[in-house]
Design a protein around this motif. Structure first.
Motif, short mmCIF file in Angstrom:
data_model
loop_
_atom_site.label_atom_id
_atom_site.label_comp_id
_atom_site.label_asym_id
_atom_site.label_seq_id
_atom_site.Cartn_x
_atom_site.Cartn_y
_atom_site.Cartn_z
N UNK A 208 28.79 24.91 39.67
CA UNK A 208 29.53 24.80 40.92
C UNK A 208 30.08 26.17 41.32
N UNK A 209 30.23 26.37 42.62
CA UNK A 209 30.89 27.58 43.11
C UNK A 209 32.35 27.51 42.69
N UNK A 210 32.83 28.59 42.07
CA UNK A 210 34.19 28.62 41.53
C UNK A 210 35.21 28.95 42.61
N UNK A 211 36.44 28.52 42.36
CA UNK A 211 37.58 28.92 43.17
C UNK A 211 38.04 30.27 42.66
N UNK A 212 37.94 31.29 43.48
CA UNK A 212 38.27 32.65 43.04
C UNK A 212 39.65 33.06 43.49
N UNK A 213 40.37 33.69 42.58
CA UNK A 213 41.67 34.25 42.95
C UNK A 213 41.45 35.46 43.84
N UNK A 214 42.48 35.88 44.59
CA UNK A 214 42.32 37.09 45.42
C UNK A 214 41.91 38.31 44.62
N UNK A 215 42.43 38.46 43.40
CA UNK A 215 42.07 39.63 42.60
C UNK A 215 40.61 39.57 42.14
N UNK A 216 40.13 38.38 41.82
CA UNK A 216 38.72 38.25 41.45
C UNK A 216 37.84 38.58 42.64
N UNK A 217 38.22 38.10 43.82
CA UNK A 217 37.44 38.41 45.02
C UNK A 217 37.45 39.91 45.30
#
Length: 241
Positions: A85-94
């Motif tokens: 599944x597409x993960x929920x990314x934190x702003x820092x990960x993005x």
């Protein structure tokens, strides 16, 4: 639950020799997610479905999944209805992901230089405030290397960037440190095609002196002096553009 139709529209090109098949698969999956604006929770399929879709070996798919999970791009869910599944990314990960995409998104080395100009002041202040004895020793050696290398434009450029990178490593601000070093890495990787010795005017005595003065202010722990040299450095960079 959403299906994987949008991902299947992306063909896997086995002729791409720039990287390994696993790296290419990582790139294609990331591009598919970004281009199709796939939302967090979108189901891409099972491992077996993706393996058949892209025609890769299980070990190759496993390596691609490992990289994508480390980057915070994918989630793996077990059991019925599970899969990738597409993960929920934190702003820092993005942010980290966007930094990795600099080249693909068309960022030029000179664009990166403009951002570094803004960050230089904070890096200089942090370096002067937090330098250790080891930092002082290594900066002193870098200054000597810079002086010796200055007649050779290519070697001088390398030493300049080594000095900037080393100053950034001193900062306790992990976001500032990481962004700065990644931008330096991007620029130095693009030197041969985007930034020439002529662009930098490496032979300039002023350019050598501002780097020496910046490093020596940090070595002394002189925050005002380091900040002043960072601003002077910014002025030289802008004069050259």
């Amino acid at each position: 639950m959403p299906n994987a139709d949008k991902v299947t529209q992306v063909a896997f090109d086995r002729s791409d020799a720039r990287s390994s098949i696993a790296e290419t698969l990582v790139e294609r999956l990331e591009n598919a997610i970004r281009r199709n604006h796939l939302a967090p929770g979108h189901r891409l399929g099972t491992k077996d479905e993706l393996r058949q879709q892209f025609g890769v070996a299980p070990a190759t798919l496993a390596e691609a999944i490992r990289v994508l999970r480390l980057r915070g791009v994918l989630d793996v869910r077990p059991g019925p209805g599970g899969g990738l599944f597409v993960a929920e990314q934190s702003p820092l990960v993005r942010l980290g992901h966007d930094m990795l995409q600099l080249g693909a998104d068309g960022a030029s080395a000179k664009h990166c230089l403009a951002v570094l100009d803004v960050l230089d002041q904070e890096v200089a202040l942090d370096a002067a405030a937090h330098r250790t004895e080891q930092d002082i020793s290594e900066l002193t050696e870098l200054v000597e290397q810079l002086r010796r290398s200055w007649p050779d434009p290519a070697e001088a450029q390398r030493c300049v960037w080594d000095l900037h990178r080393r100053l950034a490593l001193i900062s306790p601000n992990v976001l500032l440190r990481t962004m700065y070093i990644r931008l330096v890495d991007y620029i130095t990787g693009d030197l041969s095609s985007a930034i020439t010795a002529e662009d930098f005017r490496v032979g300039s005595a002023d350019r050598l002196q501002v780097h020496v003065d910046l490093a020596e202010a940090v070595i002394r722990g002189d925050q005002r002096g380091a900040e002043a040299m960072a601003l002077r450095h910014r002025g030289l960079e802008r004069d050259d553009r």
